[in-house]
Design an enzyme around this catalytic site. Structure first.
Site, PDB file in Angstrom:
ATOM      1  N   LYS A   1       9.778   5.194   6.603  1.00 38.42           N
ATOM      2  CA  LYS A   1      10.146   3.848   5.908  1.00 38.42           C
ATOM      3  C   LYS A   1      11.458   4.536   4.912  1.00 38.42           C
ATOM      4  CE  LYS A   1       5.584   2.048   5.652  1.00 38.42           C
ATOM      5  NZ  LYS A   1       4.240   2.230   4.929  1.00 38.42           N
TER       6      LYS A   1
ATOM      7  N   HIS B   1       9.048  -1.218   9.116  1.00 44.01           N
ATOM      8  CA  HIS B   1       9.248  -2.244   8.048  1.00 44.01           C
ATOM      9  C   HIS B   1       8.367  -1.814   6.688  1.00 44.01           C
ATOM     10  CE1 HIS B   1       5.570  -4.944   9.073  1.00 44.01           C
ATOM     11  NE2 HIS B   1       5.444  -3.653   9.254  1.00 44.01           N
TER      12      HIS B   1
ATOM     13  N   GLU C   1      -4.201  -2.585   9.092  1.00 43.27           N
ATOM     14  CA  GLU C   1      -3.547  -3.070  10.375  1.00 43.27           C
ATOM     15  C   GLU C   1      -4.070  -2.819  11.547  1.00 43.27           C
ATOM     16  OE1 GLU C   1       0.809  -2.951  10.714  1.00 43.27           O
ATOM     17  OE2 GLU C   1       0.763  -1.557   8.883  1.00 43.27           O
TER      18      GLU C   1
ATOM     19  N   LYS D   1       7.682  -0.438  14.227  1.00 39.29           N
ATOM     20  CA  LYS D   1       6.375  -1.025  13.880  1.00 39.29           C
ATOM     21  C   LYS D   1       7.162  -2.076  12.813  1.00 39.29           C
ATOM     22  CE  LYS D   1       3.325  -0.203  10.037  1.00 39.29           C
ATOM     23  NZ  LYS D   1       1.877   0.538   9.706  1.00 39.29           N
TER      24      LYS D   1
ATOM     25  N   SER E   1       0.893  -1.277  -0.127  1.00 36.20           N
ATOM     26  CA  SER E   1       0.093  -0.003   0.102  1.00 36.20           C
ATOM     27  C   SER E   1       0.945   1.104   0.015  1.00 36.20           C
ATOM     28  CB  SER E   1      -0.938  -0.145   1.200  1.00 36.20           C
ATOM     29  OG  SER E   1      -0.266  -0.022   2.303  1.00 36.20           O
TER      30      SER E   1
HETATM   31  C1  PEP Z   1       3.831  -1.219   6.354  1.00 34.87           C
HETATM   32  C2  PEP Z   1       2.896  -0.736   5.613  1.00 34.87           C
HETATM   33  O1  PEP Z   1       2.510  -1.507   4.794  1.00 34.87           O
HETATM   34  P1  PEP Z   1       3.162  -1.302   3.205  1.00 34.87           P
HETATM   35  O2  PEP Z   1       4.567  -1.726   3.235  1.00 34.87           O
HETATM   36  O3  PEP Z   1       2.465  -2.323   2.201  1.00 34.87           O
HETATM   37  O4  PEP Z   1       3.033   0.239   2.699  1.00 34.87           O
HETATM   38  C3  PEP Z   1       2.104   0.513   6.027  1.00 34.87           C
HETATM   39  O5  PEP Z   1       1.321   0.586   5.169  1.00 34.87           O
HETATM   40  O6  PEP Z   1       2.483   1.152   6.947  1.00 34.87           O
END
Ligand code: PEP
Length: 488
Positions: free
Chosen positions: A407, A436, A230, A459, A100
């Protein structure tokens, strides 16, 4: 001129060598220098010493295509260094991958050849590591990660890393950090902290992040109708990390049993991040099951264990109608959704954090939600800011929310991640959650990163599946190390 004794010259040289991290064969080089040239001045000897035992430098990088936890290709990078003329493999690391994703994330360079890995191959990105990144880093010292990341960013020259690929650059950044720490014989979190704070401002004590542990999956990470992506549980920060982990893991197992009893054995199937993926319809159903599991594990909901959610609302937003499908078939406006969140928090007061509660460009909605809930709980920016310092600055100025999900692969390098953390800590006094991706590898750099930059939270999925537990397990190792050094 005052003559310096051989032993003090040797000590001076030793200090110089320490400073420049000329570690290998140091004594040999030192003795050979002084035996041959005892009368020479210090500066001459220092230069000679560097010739005999030069500081380790990057020799080359190599990218290879490996598989991530979803079975999709991703980039792994090896860093080779030259130490005293010898080329050695120093470190290896890899890039994660999201499902996502925010629309302003760094480019994930994929081959788009439908015949291989359904177009998801990353051979071009690996080639970029070997042919475009490796040559510009060759000969560079590994002391400053920031400098190396900067070189990569400049070589690419675009904000979203569209020339070299964010996946190539992230894997290189992770691998270079790992190599730097190894060369300096430091734990990775310490090397990252040194690069983040600067040697002179290093904290004497560190803290371990509170884990936001994925326990139940919906949205794009599961297969059912549940729209929220989540559901997470958050242990108390007032207990040691190992106990935090033990408590949330106990709840995880209790929830597994409860779901099987209530919905049948398939409710125990796992989503992409290791949380259960039962076929539920509503957020209330999911939250009630989790609250019951917390109680049956012997904990108090709200004090021992709190709740957190990542809505990933961009995934259930219709751009044409500008409405959200919060429950299958029920469409709501922005204001209705904000009120829905307020009511949900009232019904479940243990909720302490909501991430991506609104679409990534629904700024009015973000501001309204921050006004209504910002002083009660953490409101976390992910797709709306994509770890990008430029967007984070805008978010701070316009008061979108009070916390940030970080991220590294959304922006590219650890250096840019440092900037994002500084903005949130210094200008917003907000919380950073190091995160992650839903597609992961067994690489644990983000655990060290969370400790190194003093992030309040991490997370990294459920307390199950190797690609998730390796990060929690790394935090257990760091906790033990910090206790032994009295640095916690
Ligand atoms: C960890 C997640 O998912 P993705 O890596 O699919 O963005 C998030 O949306 O916070």
């Amino acid at each position: 001129m005052k003559k310096i004794s051989l032993s003090s010259k040797k000590n001076q040289l030793r200090a110089y060598v320490e400073k420049h991290k000329i570690a290998e064969k140091l004594e040999d080089a030192l003795n050979s220098c002084l035996d041959k040239l005892p009368e020479e001045p210090f500066s001459f000897l220092a230069a000679k010493l560097l010739e005999l035992a030069p500081p380790p430098v990057v020799d080359h990088l190599h990218g290879r295509q490996i598989l991530d936890s979803r079975g999709n290709p991703t980039v792994e990078v090896d860093v080779y260094c030259k130490i005293n003329g010898e080329v050695k493999l120093m470190a290896r690391s890899s890039a994660p991958s999201g499902a996502s994703t925010g629309s302003s994330e760094a480019l994930e360079l994929r081959d788009k050849d439908e015949k291989t890995y359904l177009g998801k191959g990353v051979l071009k990105a690996c080639k970029n590591v070997d042919e475009k990144i490796s040559p510009v880093l060759q000969g560079k010292e590994l002391k400053s990660l920031v400098l190396l990341d900067e070189i990569m960013c400049k070589t690419d020259g675009t904000e979203l890393k569209t020339k070299l690929g964010g996946n190539s650059i992230t894997a290189c950044s992770f691998a270079l950090a790992t190599a730097g720490a190894k060369l300096l014989d430091q734990p990775l979190f310490m090397y990252l902290a040194e690069n983040f704070y600067g040697k002179e401002n290093m904290p004497s004590k560190f803290t371990l992040p509170v884990p936001m542990v994925n326990i139940l999956n919906g949205g794009k990470h599961a297969g059912g109708k549940l729209k929220i992506q989540e559901f997470m549980i958050v242990p108390s920060k007032d207990i040691p990390f190992s106990q935090r982990l033990k408590n949330v893991t106990t709840v995880y197992h209790h929830l597994g049993k409860l779901l099987v009893k209530r919905y049948g054995v398939s409710a125990k199937n796992l989503g992409d991040e290791g949380g259960f993926a039962p076929l539920l319809d509503t957020a209330d159903e999911a939250l009630e099951a989790i609250e019951e599991a917390i109680k049956s594990a012997g904990f108090t909901v709200g004090t021992d264990i709190r709740l957190a959610m990542d809505a990933a609302a961009s995934e259930f937003y219709d751009e044409k109608t500008q409405k959200y499908e919060i429950v299958e078939g029920e469409w709501v406006t922005t204001e209705e959704l904000v009120d829905w969140w307020v009511a949900l928090v009232e019904r479940h007061p243990a909720i302490c954090s909501i991430e991506d509660g609104l679409h990534e460009t629904d700024y009015k909605g973000w501001i309204s939600m921050q006004e209504k809930l910002g002083d009660k709980i953490m409101l976390v920016m992910d797709d709306v800011t994509t770890s990008n310092p430029r967007l984070i600055k805008q978010g701070i100025e316009e008061k979108w929310a009070n916390s940030l999900l970080l991220k590294i692969n959304q922006i590219g390098t650890i250096m840019e991640g440092f900037e994002a953390v500084r903005l949130i800590h210094n200008e917003l006094q907000g919380n950073v959650i190091v995160s992650h991706r839903s597609g992961e590898t067994t690489n644990s750099v983000i655990a060290d990163l969370a400790v190194g930059v003093g992030a309040g939270y991490i997370k990294t999925g459920a307390t199950a599946r190797g690609e998730r537990t390796c990060k929690y397990n790394r935090l257990l190792q760091i906790e033990e190390y910090l206790i032994s050094k009295e640095m916690l």
